[in-house]
Design an enzyme around this catalytic site. Structure first.
Site, PDB file in Angstrom:
ATOM      1  N   SER A 100       0.828  -1.206   0.000  1.00  0.00           N
ATOM      2  CA  SER A 100       0.000   0.000   0.000  1.00  0.00           C
ATOM      3  C   SER A 100       0.866   1.261   0.000  1.00  0.00           C
ATOM      4  CB  SER A 100      -0.944  -0.067   1.208  1.00  0.00           C
ATOM      5  OG  SER A 100      -1.932   0.897   1.128  1.00  0.00           O
TER       6      SER A 100
ATOM      7  N   ASP B 191     -10.172  -3.517  -5.153  1.00  0.00           N
ATOM      8  CA  ASP B 191      -9.305  -2.534  -4.506  1.00  0.00           C
ATOM      9  C   ASP B 191      -9.246  -1.295  -5.400  1.00  0.00           C
ATOM     10  OD1 ASP B 191      -7.248  -1.078  -3.405  1.00  0.00           O
ATOM     11  OD2 ASP B 191      -5.718  -2.631  -3.600  1.00  0.00           O
TER      12      ASP B 191
ATOM     13  N   HIS C 220      -8.435  -4.482  -0.560  1.00  0.00           N
ATOM     14  CA  HIS C 220      -7.231  -3.788  -0.118  1.00  0.00           C
ATOM     15  C   HIS C 220      -6.899  -4.162   1.331  1.00  0.00           C
ATOM     16  CE1 HIS C 220      -4.160  -0.740  -0.601  1.00  0.00           C
ATOM     17  NE2 HIS C 220      -4.366  -0.425   0.665  1.00  0.00           N
TER      18      HIS C 220
END
Ligand code: NAG
Ligand code: NAG
Ligand code: NAG
Ligand code: NAG
Ligand code: NAG
Length: 413
Positions: A199, A353, A383
């Site tokens: 991320s 996501d 995610h």
């Protein structure tokens, strides 16, 4: 006198019930804004995680209004308690907290001696540049170190909003440079260092790899591992942003908020940013060849995609988001001359996501420039799923498969 006590109890009971009702109501309202599409892994578990996150956010707000503590610190504290479960010593690893150039790191070293130099893995955790820590990623880093018999360095870089860009990025870069220079002291071959992160950490990974291009006195990283990375904050209308705008745990607005919060203390341009009005049309045209939805394969548009008419509100780049165009901040926008020199990459994307297409676009840019990419797509993933690979009752089998694939890539790189 005789009545006062029962009345007080009754009164308190009513107050408590009201509070609980309001609390449940707010959670319900928040949940009704979310959308878990068919096909997402273990939707029931995802709901539970989402409810927990909403509850923490609401409690944080309440405590803030009572003047007790800052909601960011509250959330950090609670997540720490929930995720950590203090692991203690590990029979297979030496684990040591130390500092690389004043940056806190935790080094995981396999206890078994190795014949030659080992591989090393730098790990930058996720959490929107705002949350996450060495502790909350302890389990993951232990897993990687044990499974791949590598020395893992987990970096506790500085977080926003206290420390905005470039603080976190510089910490990651400084720690990486230090490790590349001192790898031998850890039994690591300096030319076998892999940079990785999830991320926001994937963003930092891409940024650090690009910055290392010019440091020709240092060995080149062996590879980069990008786990659902964020690599741009220009276009919030890519197919994945449209399709997954309300899928927990990362909403479209939330993703944009984290990005803006990372680079600026003025959050007033969030709406303009979401509408694409923060960047003038000429600038967008310039990056179109790299950023366009046309670069996303059609199979990723079947869940719905409306090309967006480019608005022309912005005359020039909004001051608050200027650094969004710096490549250390936006890896996707780097010139071909820099991309061409990037180490081979592993890119993990999740179908559900908002950042899926960031990963796909970066994959294309690397491939177009001759950099080998190993791509792993989690078809039922959302995610953050990798963080839940081993989370007791709230584990996700596809998160486990994903982390196994990452480990296998690191072993064979
Ligand atoms: C969190 O707490 C620390 C230490 O008390 C403080 O320095 C920091 O500013 C707080 N963070 C926020 C976002 O208020
Ligand atoms: C960290 O990196 C920045 C820029 O890359 C540099 O200015 C700074 O001196 C470094 N800090 C340390 C302690 O090495
Ligand atoms: C590397 O150096 C070149 C030329 O010296 C410069 O144009 C480029 O911006 C630098 N790249 C990075 C990522 O610092
Ligand atoms: C990192 O994230 C920032 C903020 O979203 C973005 O502007 C930048 O382009 C990203 N960097 C890379 C290398 O993708
Ligand atoms: C959760 O895990 C614990 C032990 O780890 C077990 O005792 C419990 O039954 C599980 N709960 C559910 C709902 O599966």
């Amino acid at each position: 006198m005789g009545l006062a006590f029962p009345l007080l109890v009754l009164f308190l009971a009513v107050i408590c019930s009201l509070c609980i009702l309001i609390f449940v109501g707010v959670i319900y309202f928040e949940l009704s804004n979310s959308k878990i599409p068919p096909g997402v892994a273990c939707p029931g578990k995802l709901r539970v995680i989402h409810i927990m996150m909403i509850s923490i956010a609401i409690l944080g707000k309440i405590f803030q209004n009572l003047g007790l503590c800052n909601p960011v610190n509250f959330t950090r504290y609670v997540r720490e308690q929930l995720m950590v479960g203090k692991l203690g010593e590990d029979p297979k690893l030496f684990i040591k907290d130390q500092q690389f150039e004043n940056v806190p790191v935790r080094v995981y070293q396999p206890r078994l001696p190795s014949a030659g130099g080992r591989k090393g893995v730098m790990f930058f955790h996720g959490g929107g540049w705002m949350f996450g820590s060495i502790d909350t990623y302890d389990k993951l880093c232990r897993y990687i170190s044990k499974e791949t018999e590598t020395v893992v360095v987990s970096v506790g870089y500085r977080l926003a909003p206290e420390h905005r860009y470039p603080a976190g990025y510089e910490d990651c870069l400084n720690a990486t440079v230090h490790f590349l220079k001192t790898a031998k002291e850890f039994g690591v071959d300096p030319s076998s260092v892999i940079i990785s992160g999830d991320s926001a950490g994937g963003n930092l990974t891409a940024a650090v790899c690009q910055s290392l291009v010019n440091k020709t006195d240092l060995p080149k990283p062996l590879a980069q591992v990008l786990i659902y990375p964020a690599v741009q904050m220009i276009d919030f209308d890519l197919p994945s942003y449209q399709q997954n705008r309300a899928v927990p745990v990362l909403y479209r607005e939330r993703a944009a908020f984290y990005m803006l919060n990372y680079i600026s203390d003025d959050l007033s341009s969030l709406e303009e940013m979401l509408d694409g009005d923060h960047i003038p049309v000429e600038t967008k045209m310039k990056y179109r060849k790299w950023l366009s939805a046309e670069n996303i394969p059609d199979e990723f548009k079947v869940r719905g995609f409306k090309p967006r008419v480019m608005s022309s509100q912005a005359e020039e780049v909004i001051e608050e988001v200027k650094s969004a165009l710096e490549t250390a901040c936006s890896p996707l926008l780097a010139e071909d001359s820099v991309i061409r020199l990037q180490p081979q990459a592993y890119i993990l994307t999740c179908e559900f996501d908002v950042l899926r297409d960031d990963g796909l676009l970066y994959k294309k840019r690397l491939e177009d420039n001759g950099v080998p990419v190993t791509w792993y797509h989690v078809k039922d993933g959302f995610h953050g799923i990798v963080s839940f690979f081993d989370n007791g009752n709230l584990s996700f089998p596809s998160g486990k498969l994903a982390i196994e694939s990452i480990a296998s890539y690191i072993k064979n790189a």
